[in-house]
Scaffold this active site. Structure first.
Site, PDB file in Angstrom:
ATOM      1  N   SER A 190       0.872  -1.091   0.045  1.00  0.00           N
ATOM      2  CA  SER A 190       0.103   0.030  -0.127  1.00  0.00           C
ATOM      3  C   SER A 190       0.956   1.364   0.054  1.00  0.00           C
ATOM      4  O   SER A 190       0.489   2.202  -0.592  1.00  0.00           O
ATOM      5  CB  SER A 190      -0.909   0.100   1.339  1.00  0.00           C
ATOM      6  OG  SER A 190      -0.366  -0.019   2.481  1.00  0.00           O
ATOM      7  N   HIS A 218      -5.447  -4.112  -1.401  1.00  0.00           N
ATOM      8  CA  HIS A 218      -5.354  -2.872  -2.327  1.00  0.00           C
ATOM      9  C   HIS A 218      -5.326  -3.745  -3.942  1.00  0.00           C
ATOM     10  O   HIS A 218      -4.811  -3.195  -4.703  1.00  0.00           O
ATOM     11  CB  HIS A 218      -4.022  -2.410  -2.102  1.00  0.00           C
ATOM     12  CG  HIS A 218      -4.136  -1.368  -0.992  1.00  0.00           C
ATOM     13  ND1 HIS A 218      -4.595  -0.314  -1.153  1.00  0.00           N
ATOM     14  CD2 HIS A 218      -3.906  -1.431   0.219  1.00  0.00           C
ATOM     15  CE1 HIS A 218      -4.584   0.550   0.014  1.00  0.00           C
ATOM     16  NE2 HIS A 218      -4.227  -0.144   0.624  1.00  0.00           N
ATOM     17  N   LYS A 249     -12.603  -1.042   0.652  1.00  0.00           N
ATOM     18  CA  LYS A 249     -11.622  -0.093  -0.406  1.00  0.00           C
ATOM     19  C   LYS A 249     -12.254   0.012  -1.972  1.00  0.00           C
ATOM     20  O   LYS A 249     -13.398   0.432  -1.961  1.00  0.00           O
ATOM     21  CB  LYS A 249     -10.255  -0.678  -0.446  1.00  0.00           C
ATOM     22  CG  LYS A 249      -9.655  -0.574   0.894  1.00  0.00           C
ATOM     23  CD  LYS A 249      -7.947  -0.951   0.846  1.00  0.00           C
ATOM     24  CE  LYS A 249      -7.465  -0.230   2.114  1.00  0.00           C
ATOM     25  NZ  LYS A 249      -7.032  -1.367   2.887  1.00  0.00           N
TER      26      LYS A 249
HETATM   27  C1  LIG Z   1      -6.823  -1.711   4.556  1.00  0.00           C
HETATM   28  C2  LIG Z   1      -6.057  -3.057   4.689  1.00  0.00           C
HETATM   29  C3  LIG Z   1      -6.578  -3.799   5.738  1.00  0.00           C
HETATM   30  C4  LIG Z   1      -7.880  -3.452   6.614  1.00  0.00           C
HETATM   31  O1  LIG Z   1      -8.930  -3.653   6.073  1.00  0.00           O
HETATM   32  P1  LIG Z   1     -10.130  -3.003   6.784  1.00  0.00           P
HETATM   33  O2  LIG Z   1     -11.288  -3.956   6.040  1.00  0.00           O
HETATM   34  O3  LIG Z   1     -10.494  -1.811   6.731  1.00  0.00           O
HETATM   35  O4  LIG Z   1     -10.083  -3.460   8.216  1.00  0.00           O
HETATM   36  C5  LIG Z   1      -6.075  -4.966   5.784  1.00  0.00           C
HETATM   37  N1  LIG Z   1      -4.785  -5.286   5.129  1.00  0.00           N
HETATM   38  C6  LIG Z   1      -4.332  -4.462   4.067  1.00  0.00           C
HETATM   39  C7  LIG Z   1      -3.231  -4.943   3.025  1.00  0.00           C
HETATM   40  C8  LIG Z   1      -5.244  -3.269   3.936  1.00  0.00           C
HETATM   41  O5  LIG Z   1      -4.702  -2.547   3.053  1.00  0.00           O
END
Ligand SMILES: *Cc1c(COP(=O)(O)O)cnc(C)c1O
Length: 415
Positions: A190, A218, A249
């Site tokens: 990320s 991502h 996301k």
């Molecule tokens: C955003 C993210 C998470 C967390 O996701 P949520 O559903 O908001 O808890 C976990 N792992 C990665 C790689 C992320 O980018």
């Protein structure tokens, strides 16, 4: 212990330290829906400003899509607001099962289990499937939620240098005496926007009899020809044993996550994963929205294709304009400043010019690697990107960092 003045000052001093170091996180309030154009006030109470959003994880532009909102309304009407129960008592509706089935088909796995978030999926999965006879071998740049999940698990912990396949191979050789070896990686990292070498990882897993864990938060929805994720992009669809991902996301951006993969592993999570057993799952309104999201992106690749075009335009524009970016192919495009203060001043200049982007510096990224992370969306139209590009290049000119090498920028601003 009562909350004495001394106790208060323990925290007061720590918070004051964060401010002094310039790493106190301030939040901006958004007064509109999440989208490419947002209405923001910073600090709270300040005049509202309309800005172009360059830093949301709204990759497919579905956070405020009319069809998703409509489906969510219908779900709210037909299945109610809340479950008031965890899944295994009386918190499972038909639509939870339906969403698990659709995610399984979309991700190309055997089965799927929903979690309240991907953070919870990562917190629960390792402990549910591994014991002290096993080993977890993780890329050193995996997401914080994976680090936490590993901490909760009794299996031995080890790491390999970021995307270094020779180092991973060494570690796999080292741990041949373990019952299970689990290789752990993000799909798209990320902070840098680079992709895991998943084809190589699968090859090594086969050679050394290991399982592969992929957090594709991502990537799900837009990486790969039909948006299934990093495993599609790398040609290893169906070969990943455990995938975790988020609904928070690209997939509508509300909340929720899942573990998807081998059916026995999913069943172990249903029986043993603590965030699944002891916390409510995704609310019906979100499940209904997510079902519509999966339908939309299964029907056509239009949105991920547009995102790909937007990304290419943005990467080319910044590079030709003379800014330094981290190369790659994902819609995560870090614009490098190296110096923390420069990244903050640059972001402020952009904001004054109607562009919303955030500067990151240590400890979010390594020391001397300060940057503004930009993220593209299918909700961006050409006029958004042209205006944003103008603002980035104007700010670049103002700070005199256009067409400079990394060394030249560091010589001017320090690291
Ligand atoms: C955003 C993210 C998470 C967390 O996701 P949520 O559903 O908001 O808890 C976990 N792992 C990665 C790689 C992320 O980018």
């Amino acid at each position: 212990m009562s909350y004495t003045q001394t106790t208060r000052s323990i925290y007061g001093n720590q918070l004051e330290d964060l401010r002094k170091q310039g790493i106190f996180k301030e939040e901006r309030s958004i007064y509109s829906r999440q989208n490419s154009d947002i209405e923001v006030a910073f600090p709270i109470g300040a005049e509202h400003k309309h800005v172009i959003n360059m830093c949301a994880n709204n990759y497919l532009g579905l956070s405020s899509h009319p069809d998703v909102i409509k489906a969510a309304h219908e779900g709210l009407d037909s299945r109610g607001y809340g479950m008031s129960s965890v899944r295994f008592i009386c918190g499972t509706q038909d639509i939870h099962k339906e969403l698990e089935k659709k995610l399984t088909e979309f991700l190309g796995t055997e089965d799927t289990i929903l979690f309240p978030s991907c953070m919870d999926a990562n917190a629960g999965v390792f402990e549910a499937v591994l014991t002290d006879e096993d080993v977890m071998i993780a890329d050193r740049l995996v997401h914080a939620s994976i680090v936490d999940g590993m901490r909760l698990c009794k299996a031995q912990q080890d790491t390999y240098k970021h995307s270094d396949m020779a180092h991973l191979e060494e570690k796999l050789q080292l741990h041949q005496n373990k019952r299970i070896r689990l290789i752990i990686t993000d799909g798209s990292f990320s902070m840098d926007g680079d992709l895991a070498k998943l084809d190589k990882i699968v090859e090594l897993a086969e050679k050394y009899n290991a399982m592969v864990f992929l957090d594709d938060s991502h990537a799900t929805g837009f990486i790969g020809k039909t948006g299934r994720g990093t495993h599609e992009h790398c040609g290893v669809l169906g070969k990943i044993d455990i995938i975790t991902t988020t609904l928070g996301k690209a997939l509508g951006g509300a909340s929720g996550g899942c573990v998807s993969g081998r059916k026995e592993i999913v069943e172990m999570c249903r029986q043993k994963a603590r965030p699944y057993l002891f916390s409510n799952t995704v609310a019906p309104v979100v499940v209904s929205g997510a079902l519509e999201v999966i339908d939309l992106i299964s029907k056509t690749t239009e949105r991920r294709d547009k995102l790909e075009r937007n990304t290419a335009f943005w990467r080319k524009g910044l590079t030709e304009g003379g800014l330094i970016i981290k190369e790659g192919e994902t819609p995560i495009v870090p614009v490098m400043h190296f110096n923390a203060k420069l990244s903050q001043d640059f972001a402020k200049t952009l904001y004054d010019d109607g562009i919303y982007a955030v500067g990151f510096f240590f400890p979010v990224v390594p020391k001397g690697q300060a940057r503004i992370r930009t993220q593209l969306s299918a909700a961006h139209e050409m006029h958004h990107l042209e205006k944003a590009l103008d603002a980035f290049l104007k700010a670049g000119k103002r700070f005199d960092i256009l067409h400079k090498t990394k060394q030249e920028v560091i010589a001017m601003y320090g690291q």
